[in-house]
Design an enzyme around this catalytic site. Structure first.
Site, PDB file in Angstrom:
ATOM      1  N   ASP A 129      40.043  31.412  12.666  1.00 18.82           N
ATOM      2  CA  ASP A 129      40.161  32.596  11.811  1.00 18.82           C
ATOM      3  C   ASP A 129      39.267  32.495  10.576  1.00 18.82           C
ATOM      4  O   ASP A 129      38.738  33.500  10.091  1.00 18.82           O
ATOM      5  CB  ASP A 129      41.616  32.798  11.383  1.00 18.82           C
ATOM      6  CG  ASP A 129      42.468  33.381  12.494  1.00 18.82           C
ATOM      7  OD1 ASP A 129      41.902  33.750  13.546  1.00 18.82           O
ATOM      8  OD2 ASP A 129      43.697  33.472  12.318  1.00 18.82           O
ATOM      9  N   THR A 182      49.668  38.011   7.905  1.00 19.92           N
ATOM     10  CA  THR A 182      50.054  36.884   8.767  1.00 19.92           C
ATOM     11  C   THR A 182      49.381  35.579   8.327  1.00 19.92           C
ATOM     12  O   THR A 182      49.436  34.587   9.054  1.00 19.92           O
ATOM     13  CB  THR A 182      49.684  37.174  10.232  1.00 19.92           C
ATOM     14  OG1 THR A 182      48.291  37.525  10.309  1.00 19.92           O
ATOM     15  CG2 THR A 182      50.521  38.310  10.786  1.00 19.92           C
TER      16      THR A 182
END
Length: 294
Positions: free
Chosen positions: A74, A190
């Protein structure tokens, strides 16, 4: 078809998936352009069976690219966002890291997912961003003054708390006595915000969330606000400076600097396969719905 490829470094066995991607793109006769530093890493790796020195490279992108592949975790996708910015190029994340919450392709499903993408079998998930402006202006903030996940203020060089005076739409909300404050997008809900007790927000929701980091006042709770809001912050504390982060980029600011955070005037396009969804990703990554009693 013109394809850009970017990565920061190698995770374990990354060369397998880089090779698969490059081979698949070459079979489709795509024009492939690799970020300059990443191409150097590829060519230094002895497990790559071909020499890709002849590939074109980029240090900046332009609007001529059809897709932009990010190879890593990510964090690599967040860095890829700084290349794409407001160009509207869809980002395809190939997860060779651990969690990979933002990734389009999981390495275990590489071949099938690549075929779907190259056949055009995908949709686009548009993600909102945050922009940051400071008074007085800071050269450390510009020109990459935007974030896909979150903008956060944190204490610096001290174990003491900082005070984060917070206004929403010019109306005083509160002063957080804490280690800092996170302003997160739905995409970033998140990430750092979640680890600090913030809620999970669907990417299609038009909201931001304010999440205090280890607040001293225990009645301070995460607050969801409309993404049309303007958030104003002022930080004070025992040290003369504090940190502000925009995803993975960090700047140092003087106390009492005014920070203005708003929704960015552009979005980031994340490519999504037809059989994927945010709900499916939650179940898979957060292990929701699994019975652990056995």
């Amino acid at each position: 078809m013109k394809i850009g490829i970017y990565g920061q470094f190698y995770h374990e066995n990354s060369e397998i998936y880089i090779q698969m991607l490059l081979d698949a793109l070459q079979k489709r006769e795509a024009e492939v352009v690799i970020e300059e530093n990443f191409l150097g890493i590829i060519n230094q790796n002895q497990d790559i069976t071909k020499n890709f020195s002849a590939f074109s490279t980029f240090t900046k992108l332009d609007a001529s690219f059809d897709l932009f592949f990010s190879i890593g975790g990510d964090g690599t996708i967040l860095k890829a966002v700084t290349f794409v910015a407001d160009l509207g190029i869809p980002i395809v994340g190939i997860n060779t890291g651990r969690l990979g919450f933002l990734a389009t392709i999981q390495k275990e499903e590489m071949t099938e997912s690549l075929n779907q993408i190259l056949e055009g079998e995908y949709s686009i998930s548009e993600r909102s961003l945050l922009t940051v402006e400071t008074f007085p202006k800071s050269e450390e903030i510009q020109p990459l003054n935007f974030a896909l996940n979150e903008v956060a203020v944190n204490r610096r060089n001290t174990t003491s708390m900082i005070k984060v005076e917070t206004l929403v739409n010019d109306k005083y909300l509160t002063s957080y006595w804490s280690d800092g404050l996170i302003v997160a997008t739905p995409t970033g809900s998140t990430g750092y915000s979640l680890s600090c007790g913030g809620p999970v927000i669907d990417p299609d929701a038009n909201n931001f969330v304010l999440t205090p980091i280890a607040p001293h006042n225990l009645n301070a709770r995460p607050l969801v606000i409309p993404d049309s809001s303007t958030i104003s912050l002022k930080v004070s504390g025992r040290e003369n400076t504090f940190l502000v982060s925009m995803d993975s980029r960090i700047a140092t600011l003087e106390n009492e600097t005014e920070i203005i955070i708003k929704k960015a005037p552009f979005t980031i396009k994340l490519l999504q396969l037809h059989d994927d969804s945010f709900i499916k990703t939650l179940r898979k990554k957060l292990l929701w719905g699994e019975d652990k009693r056995n």
